[in-house]
Scaffold this motif. Structure first.
Motif, PDB file in Angstrom:
ATOM      1  N   GLU A  33       0.339 -18.635 -48.974  1.00  0.00           N
ATOM      2  CA  GLU A  33       0.560 -18.131 -47.621  1.00  0.00           C
ATOM      3  C   GLU A  33       1.968 -17.621 -47.354  1.00  0.00           C
ATOM      4  N   VAL A  34       2.906 -17.855 -48.284  1.00  0.00           N
ATOM      5  CA  VAL A  34       4.311 -17.608 -47.971  1.00  0.00           C
ATOM      6  C   VAL A  34       4.583 -16.156 -47.605  1.00  0.00           C
ATOM      7  N   ALA A  35       3.949 -15.205 -48.292  1.00  0.00           N
ATOM      8  CA  ALA A  35       4.209 -13.794 -47.980  1.00  0.00           C
ATOM      9  C   ALA A  35       3.717 -13.447 -46.578  1.00  0.00           C
ATOM     10  N   ARG A  36       2.531 -13.920 -46.234  1.00  0.00           N
ATOM     11  CA  ARG A  36       1.991 -13.627 -44.902  1.00  0.00           C
ATOM     12  C   ARG A  36       2.831 -14.282 -43.813  1.00  0.00           C
ATOM     13  N   MET A  37       3.160 -15.570 -44.002  1.00  0.00           N
ATOM     14  CA  MET A  37       3.933 -16.278 -42.982  1.00  0.00           C
ATOM     15  C   MET A  37       5.325 -15.689 -42.812  1.00  0.00           C
ATOM     16  N   SER A  38       5.889 -15.163 -43.904  1.00  0.00           N
ATOM     17  CA  SER A  38       7.252 -14.632 -43.843  1.00  0.00           C
ATOM     18  C   SER A  38       7.381 -13.484 -42.855  1.00  0.00           C
ATOM     19  N   PHE A  39       6.291 -12.749 -42.642  1.00  0.00           N
ATOM     20  CA  PHE A  39       6.323 -11.596 -41.740  1.00  0.00           C
ATOM     21  C   PHE A  39       5.459 -11.815 -40.495  1.00  0.00           C
ATOM     22  N   ASP A  40       5.025 -13.046 -40.270  1.00  0.00           N
ATOM     23  CA  ASP A  40       4.129 -13.353 -39.150  1.00  0.00           C
ATOM     24  C   ASP A  40       4.931 -13.539 -37.864  1.00  0.00           C
ATOM     25  N   THR A  41       4.830 -12.599 -36.954  1.00  0.00           N
ATOM     26  CA  THR A  41       5.526 -12.703 -35.662  1.00  0.00           C
ATOM     27  C   THR A  41       4.637 -13.300 -34.572  1.00  0.00           C
ATOM     28  N   GLY A  42       3.384 -13.602 -34.896  1.00  0.00           N
ATOM     29  CA  GLY A  42       2.462 -14.151 -33.903  1.00  0.00           C
ATOM     30  C   GLY A  42       1.869 -13.127 -32.967  1.00  0.00           C
TER      31      GLY A  42
END
Length: 548
Positions: A285-294
Motif C-alpha cells: 500500500e505504500v505507493a498509494r498511501m504516499s499520494f493519498d490526499t483523501g
C-alpha cells in the motif's frame, strides 16, 4: 547567526506569552492555510524525497565517501545507529507507540472498513507510513547534503554551504544567513515544544503509578523540565563522543529491554503474525498511501489526512535541520550507500518492530475485550502505561518506561542544543562550551516560560510554538528542494571527475605496459636496436616476429 536567531526566538516567545489567544489564532490561521491549501504539495514532495534518496543511495553515486577516500567511520555502527535513532524519533516512538494505532482504530480514515480486523489493519499500516521511510527520507535529504559539504568538501557545518553548488558565493550573503536562522529557530522551537509536551507524559505516568497527586501541577512540570535540561546541559558539554553517545546507547538498551519484556509477557504469537502481516500490507500500500490526499472521500477524507499525515510531514520537515545536521555530523567516513541504507532502512525496521509490539499488543487487547482503551476516548498520555499495567510485572516496567522517556528527551535536547550551537557559531563542529550551555538552557527556559504563561491545565502557548514550527516547515521545504538539486549537481561532478581520473589512470597504465613491452623486446633481441633492414616490399623488419 547567534544574535539574529536569539532575538527572533525571544521576540516570538514574548509574543506567545503576552498575547496568548491572539498569537494562537494568528499562527493557527497561517498553518490552516498551508495545510489546507498545500496538502497536495506536501504529499507529493515527501514522496519524491523518498524516490530521490533511494535512487541516490542504490545507484552509481552510492560509493562516494563522506570524507577522505580511505577514511574510516568516526563511530562504530552500533553507536552511530543509536545516536541517529535517539535524536531522530526515539521519544516519539515511546509517546505514540501505543497511542497512535489506538487513535486510528478508534477514529479511522473515512472509507476504512467497519470491522475490527479492518480497522486494526488500517491502524498499523497507516502508523507505519507516518513513522517509516518517509520521515527518514526527509532527514536524509538534509543530512546527506550537509555531510558531503562538511566531510568531503571541508566546509563549515551549515545548511548554507550545502547549497553552495547551486548558488555559489551567494551563500555567504543575506540568503545564506536567512537559511541558517530558519534552521536555528525551527530547531529550538521543535525541541522546546517537545520538551514541554513530553514532561506532561512523564507527569501523567507518575500520576498513573501514584507517585504524584496532580499531573498538571505547574511546579511539577517546571521541576521536570529543569532536571531534564540540567542533564542535557552536562551531556552537551561533554561532547558527542562522550555524553551524547553514552546516553544514546543506554536509551537503546532500555528500549530493547522493555520491548523484549512486552514480547514475552504479551501476545507473542499475535505480535509475530501481526508484524509480518502489517509489513506486507505496508509494502503493498505504500505507493498509494504516499499520494493519498483523501480527496475521494470528500471533506472528511481530506480533513483526516491533513490532521494526521500532512501534519506529520510538516513536523518532520520542521525537525529536518536539527536531525539532518546531527546525523551528518556523526556520519564522517560513511559512504553514501551506507548513509542512505543506515539512516532509512535500519531505523524503519526497528520502528515497525516497535509499533508491532506495543501497538499490536494494545489492539489485540482492545479487540479481544481484555481492556477497553477507547471507552472514554484514547488517552494519549496514559496509553503506554495502561498497556504495561495489564501485563505481569507491568507496574515496575512502567517506572522504567518513565526513565526511558526522560533519557530520550535528554538526548533530543542535547543533540538539538549541539546542532543549534554549531549553526550559531558559524558552522564550528566543536563550538565553545559557554554557547553550548546557553542554547541548552534556552530550550528549557523557553519551555518553562510558555508553560507558566498558559492557564491551569492549558497548553495554549506551547501549542502556538508547536504550530509555528510547522509553519516554518513550508519555507524550509523549498530549501530542501534546493538541497536535492545541489546534492545531485555535486555528485554528478564528483562522478565525472572520478571517471576522468580513472580514464587517465587507464591510459597511463596502457602507456606503461607498451613501454615495458618495447623495452623487453630490446632486451631480448626481439626488436633490433639498430636502424633495421628494409624488406623488398618497403616494410621495416624492426618489429618482425622472432624465428622459432
Amino acid at each position: 547567526m547567534f544574535w539574529p536567531a536569539a532575538l527572533i526566538i525571544l521576540g516570538f516567545v514574548l509574543y506567545a506569552v503576552i498575547g496568548q489567544e491572539t498569537a494562537a489564532d494568528h499562527v493557527q490561521t497561517v498553518q490552516d492555510e498551508i495545510v489546507g491549501n498545500l496538502s497536495w504539495f506536501y504529499m507529493a514532495l515527501v514522496s519524491l524525497f523518498v524516490i530521490f534518496v533511494l535512487w541516490v543511495g542504490i545507484g552509481r553515486f552510492g560509493d562516494i565517501r563522506l570524507g577522505k577516500d580511505n577514511e574510516k567511520p568516526e563511530f562504530s555502527t552500533l553507536s552511530w545507529l543509536a545516536m541517529l535513532f535517539a535524536a531522530g524519533m526515539g521519544i516519539g516512538l515511546v509517546f505514540w507507540g501505543v497511542a497512535e494505532p489506538l487513535n486510528f482504530f478508534d477514529a479511522p480514515m473515512p472509507g476504512t472498513g467497519e470491522s475490527d480486523p479492518e480497522k486494526a489493519q488500517f491502524a498499523m499500516v497507516r502508523t507505519f507510513l507516518h513513522w517509516g521511510i518517509h520521515p527518514w527520507a526527509i532527514y536524509v535529504v538534509v543530512g546527506l547534503a550537509v555531510a558531503y559539504s562538511v566531510h568531503r568538501k571541508g566546509r563549515p557545518v551549515s545548511i548554507r554551504w550545502a547549497l553552495e553548488p547551486l548558488f555559489g558565493d551567494r551563500v555567504k550573503g543575506v540568503w545564506g544567513d536567512v537559511v541558517d536562522v530558519i534552521a536555528i529557530v525551527g530547531t529550538l522551537f521543535g525541541v522546546a515544544t517537545s520538551l514541554g509536551f513530553g514532561v506532561m507524559q512523564v507527569a501523567s505516568g507518575m500520576h498513573f503509578l501514584d507517585w504524584v497527586d496532580d499531573p498538571s501541577s505547574k511546579t511539577l512540570l517546571v521541576i521536570l523540565i529543569a532536571c531534564i535540561t540540567a542533564i542535557a546541559t552536562l551531556s552537551v558539554v561533554s561532547g558527542i563522543g562522550k555524553g551524547i553517545k553514552w546516553l544514546s546507547n543506554i536509551n537503546m538498551g532500555l528500549a530493547a529491554a522493555i520491548m523484549i519484556f512486552v514480547i514475552i509477557a504479551g501476545p507473542t504469537l499475535f505480535i509475530a503474525n501481526g508484524m509480518t502481516e502489517s509489513t506486507g500490507a505496508y509494502l503493498q500500500e505504500v505507493a498509494r498511501m504516499s499520494f493519498d490526499t483523501g480527496a475521494t472521500h470528500g471533506d472528511e477524507g481530506t480533513s483526516w489526512v491533513n490532521g494526521w499525515t500532512v501534519f506529520y510531514w510538516g513536523w518532520w520537515i520542521s525537525w529536518a535541520p536539527f536531525v539532518g545536521i546531527f546525523i551528518a555530523r556523526i556520519s564522517r567516513g560513511r559512504t553514501v550507500r551506507e548513509f542512505v541504507c543506515g539512516v532509512m532502512l535500519v531505523p524503519t525496521l526497528l520502528t515497525f518492530v516497535w509499533f508491532a509490539v506495543f501497538g499490536g499488543t494494545a489492539l489485540q487487547q482492545q479487540m479481544n475485550g481484555e481492556h477497553d482503551y477507547t471507552k472514554d476516548g484514547v488517552s494519549t498520555n496514559n496509553a503506554l502505561f495502561e498497556m504495561l499495567d495489564t501485563l505481569p510485572g507491568g507496574t515496575f516496567v512502567a517506572g522504567v518506561a518513565i526513565l526511558l522517556i526522560v533519557l530520550f528527551f535528554v538526548t533530543s535536547s542535547d543533540s538539538g542544543s549541539y546542532v543549534v550551537d554549531m549553526l550559531a557559531s558559524g558552522g564550528d563542529p566543536n563550538p565553545p562550551i559557554w554557547s553550548r550551555v546557553f542554547w541548552a538552557l534556552a530550550e528549557g527556559a523557553v519551555a518553562i516560560a510558555l508553560l507558566l504563561a498558559s492557564g491551569s491545565g492549558d497548553t495554549a502557548s506551547l501549542d502556538t510554538l508547536k504550530t509555528a514550527a510547522i509553519v516554518i516547515a513550508f519555507p524550509f521545504s523549498i530549501v530542501m528542494i534546493g538541497l536535492c538539486i545541489a546534492t545531485l549537481k555535486s555528485f554528478r561532478e564528483e562522478r565525472k571527475a572520478y571517471l576522468e581520473a580513472k580514464q587517465r589512470k587507464e591510459q597511463e597504465r596502457l602507456v606503461d605496459e607498451t613501454v615495458a613491452v618495447i623495452e623487453e623486446g630490446f632486451d631480448n633481441g626481439t626488436i633490433p636496436s639498430g636502424g633495421g633492414n628494409t624488406d623488398d616490399d618497403g616494410g621495416s623488419d624492426l618489429l618482425t616476429k622472432p624465428k622459432p
